[in-house]
Design a protein around this motif. Structure first.
Motif, PDB file in Angstrom:
ATOM      1  N   SER A   1      -7.173  11.272   2.520  1.00  0.00           N
ATOM      2  CA  SER A   1      -7.255  10.863   1.115  1.00  0.00           C
ATOM      3  C   SER A   1      -5.891  10.590   0.504  1.00  0.00           C
ATOM      4  O   SER A   1      -5.780   9.920  -0.520  1.00  0.00           O
TER       5      SER A   1
ATOM      6  N   LYS B   1      -2.280  -3.879   2.068  1.00  0.00           N
ATOM      7  CA  LYS B   1      -3.240  -4.957   1.841  1.00  0.00           C
ATOM      8  C   LYS B   1      -2.496  -6.173   1.291  1.00  0.00           C
ATOM      9  O   LYS B   1      -1.949  -6.127   0.195  1.00  0.00           O
TER      10      LYS B   1
ATOM     11  N   GLN C   1       0.990  -5.537  -0.087  1.00  0.00           N
ATOM     12  CA  GLN C   1       1.186  -4.406  -0.980  1.00  0.00           C
ATOM     13  C   GLN C   1       0.860  -3.088  -0.291  1.00  0.00           C
ATOM     14  O   GLN C   1      -0.119  -2.994   0.457  1.00  0.00           O
TER      15      GLN C   1
ATOM     16  N   LEU D   1      -0.502   0.569  -0.899  1.00  0.00           N
ATOM     17  CA  LEU D   1      -1.358   1.187  -1.902  1.00  0.00           C
ATOM     18  C   LEU D   1      -1.945   2.486  -1.366  1.00  0.00           C
ATOM     19  O   LEU D   1      -2.116   2.641  -0.148  1.00  0.00           O
ATOM     20  N   PRO D   2      -2.307   3.415  -2.248  1.00  0.00           N
ATOM     21  CA  PRO D   2      -3.096   4.563  -1.787  1.00  0.00           C
ATOM     22  C   PRO D   2      -4.411   4.065  -1.182  1.00  0.00           C
ATOM     23  O   PRO D   2      -4.983   3.085  -1.667  1.00  0.00           O
TER      24      PRO D   2
ATOM     25  N   HIS E   1      -4.653   0.192   7.855  1.00  0.00           N
ATOM     26  CA  HIS E   1      -4.812   1.568   7.384  1.00  0.00           C
ATOM     27  C   HIS E   1      -4.859   2.518   8.575  1.00  0.00           C
ATOM     28  O   HIS E   1      -4.919   2.086   9.736  1.00  0.00           O
TER      29      HIS E   1
ATOM     30  N   SER F   1      -7.323   5.005  -1.431  1.00  0.00           N
ATOM     31  CA  SER F   1      -8.425   4.974  -2.397  1.00  0.00           C
ATOM     32  C   SER F   1      -8.460   3.694  -3.216  1.00  0.00           C
ATOM     33  O   SER F   1      -9.488   3.361  -3.814  1.00  0.00           O
ATOM     34  N   GLU F   2      -7.364   2.954  -3.256  1.00  0.00           N
ATOM     35  CA  GLU F   2      -7.302   1.723  -4.038  1.00  0.00           C
ATOM     36  C   GLU F   2      -7.474   0.470  -3.185  1.00  0.00           C
ATOM     37  O   GLU F   2      -7.397  -0.649  -3.698  1.00  0.00           O
ATOM     38  N   VAL F   3      -7.712   0.647  -1.901  1.00  0.00           N
ATOM     39  CA  VAL F   3      -7.870  -0.489  -0.998  1.00  0.00           C
ATOM     40  C   VAL F   3      -9.354  -0.722  -0.759  1.00  0.00           C
ATOM     41  O   VAL F   3     -10.072   0.173  -0.314  1.00  0.00           O
ATOM     42  N   HIS F   4      -9.812  -1.930  -1.054  1.00  0.00           N
ATOM     43  CA  HIS F   4     -11.244  -2.225  -0.916  1.00  0.00           C
ATOM     44  C   HIS F   4     -11.446  -3.718  -0.729  1.00  0.00           C
ATOM     45  O   HIS F   4     -10.532  -4.535  -0.941  1.00  0.00           O
TER      46      HIS F   4
END
Length: 294
Positions: A3, A9, A12, A14-15, A114, A17-20
């Motif tokens: 987590s 992405k 960038q 990113l944490p 990731h 949790s912000e990658v989707h």
């Protein structure tokens, strides 16, 4: 913990949790996703160049072109460095996902890198006891649909096969998928190498399976010690009559099968060809990957 990991992405960091993915991404709408998976060995990604060569070829095969693909090797190494202290183990998997992008934004692929923890409980069981394999009732995707050499997230056939293996033989089991002609292809996590009673190695033809990077190393090491390697269709009869069945894949590198269907292999983790190849694998990468890093 996963987590707290950091992912990349489209340029960038990113944490996770912000990658989707957007709901109108082709990877969501039609499963049009090219994937590659690496792992670290002693904290450093293994065989980055070979994985990126395969990924790029697969992207080009389905019409994905992007200059961002050229930098992914560096991104993978950086992703491993960023996450070394964020995961419970020193070694872990790295996953690359590439889709054609959103339907509303042509020629703009979605690219994500990731990390994931390795499933050490399962991997340890494979090293200590071998992996039981069942023969899946569903078949692998035929080449008339798309090339078996494409490593893609469109893997419903793998999911269905693994669910059968789970129900029949438990959480550490895998499933062998046959092609529509009834010949052995692969499991959802591994290429298959069959050792006959004379000590010869058999692999399915290159054009009929996913070209595993771990398989490339395994066959190179086998050739270096003078083992005979044959690429030909493998029938169920020949695999159950084998002296050994060896599995190769990114997460665990090389391990053995303890059974195929109702046929059990005696002392599967102590068979001569497997032991020799495992020893040479460890020497080749310079690290004993069978031991969970502290």
């Amino acid at each position: 913990m996963l987590s707290t990991s950091i992912a990349w992405k489209n340029g960038q960091w990113l944490p996770l949790s912000e990658v989707h993915f957007s709901l109108d991404d082709w990877g969501v709408l039609q499963g049009a996703t090219i994937v590659d998976r690496l792992r670290t060995i002693d904290s450093y990604p293994l065989d980055v160049a070979l994985h990126m060569q395969r990924l790029t070829a697969n992207c080009e095969a389905i019409g994905i072109h992007s200059t961002e693909l050229d930098q992914l090797g560096e991104v993978i190494i950086e992703c491993a460095r960023h996450n070394q202290s964020r995961l419970p183990d020193r070694d872990f998997s790295l996953v690359v996902l590439v889709t054609p992008g959103q339907t509303s934004v042509p020629n703009s692929p979605t690219i994500i890198v990731h990390v994931q923890p390795l499933k050490w409980t399962t991997i340890r069981h494979w090293y200590q006891h071998g992996q039981p394999l069942v023969i899946a009732s569903n078949r692998n995707v035929p080449r008339e649909c798309w090339s078996p050499q494409l490593k893609t997230r469109s893997r419903l056939q793998y999911y269905l096969a693994d669910q059968q293996a789970l129900q029949i033989s438990g959480v550490h089991a895998g499933a062998i998928l046959l092609n529509t002609e009834g010949y052995v292809t692969e499991t959802s996590a591994a290429n298959i190498v069959v050792v006959d009673q004379a000590g010869n190695l058999y692999c399915p033809p290159e054009e009929s399976i996913l070209g595993g990077v771990s398989l490339i190393r395994t066959l190179r090491l086998a050739e270096a010690i003078g083992l005979k390697i044959l690429r030909c269709p493998i029938s169920l009869e020949s695999i159950v009559a084998a002296r050994e069945v060896i599995l190769t894949g990114t997460s665990a590198c090389i391990w053995s099968a303890s059974q195929v269907g109702n046929v059990h292999f005696r002392n599967p983790t102590d068979r001569p060809v497997y032991r020799e190849l495992l020893t040479r694998w460890i020497a080749d990468v310079g690290f004993d990957f069978c031991k969970r890093p502290a």
